[in-house]
Design a protein around this motif. Structure first.
Motif, short mmCIF file in Angstrom:
data_model
loop_
_atom_site.label_atom_id
_atom_site.label_comp_id
_atom_site.label_asym_id
_atom_site.label_seq_id
_atom_site.Cartn_x
_atom_site.Cartn_y
_atom_site.Cartn_z
N THR A 152 -1.81 -2.63 -4.07
CA THR A 152 -1.57 -3.56 -5.16
C THR A 152 -1.05 -4.85 -4.55
OG1 THR A 152 -0.59 -3.83 -7.36
CG2 THR A 152 0.81 -2.83 -5.64
N TYR A 153 -0.84 -5.84 -5.37
CA TYR A 153 -0.37 -7.13 -4.87
C TYR A 153 0.53 -7.79 -5.89
CZ TYR A 153 -4.03 -8.76 -7.98
OH TYR A 153 -4.81 -8.97 -9.09
N THR A 186 0.84 -1.20 0.00
CA THR A 186 0.00 0.00 0.00
C THR A 186 0.87 1.25 0.00
OG1 THR A 186 -0.10 0.05 2.41
CG2 THR A 186 -1.88 -1.10 1.28
#
Length: 78
Positions: free
Chosen positions: A14-15, A8
């Motif tokens: 996002t990942y 973050t």
């Protein structure tokens, strides 16, 4: 089953799929862009399920932080 690590910053999350051959390079690039690791890795059957788990755990951490801040403010001067 998917295993994802979330990141973050002030505006977004996002990942990265932990099993991706480019995981370490992607992680390095995100960290250079002021993203931070957000919680533990999440295992789920689908990406949507992992995102839901991340959002729920992020909300729980924010609640814990808010309670801690309130308690610290109330008892900080004692």
């Amino acid at each position: 089953m998917k295993e994802l690590q979330f990141f973050t910053n002030d505006k977004a999350f996002t990942y990265i799929d932990v099993s991706s051959p480019t995981f370490e390079e992607e992680k390095k690039q995100l960290l250079m862009q002021d993203f931070v690791v957000s919680g533990d890795r999440i295992r789920a059957d689908t990406i949507d399920s992992a995102i839901d788990k991340h959002k729920n755990s992020s909300g729980d951490r924010m609640k814990e932080y808010a309670v801690f801040s309130l308690v610290a403010g109330l008892f900080g001067g004692i």
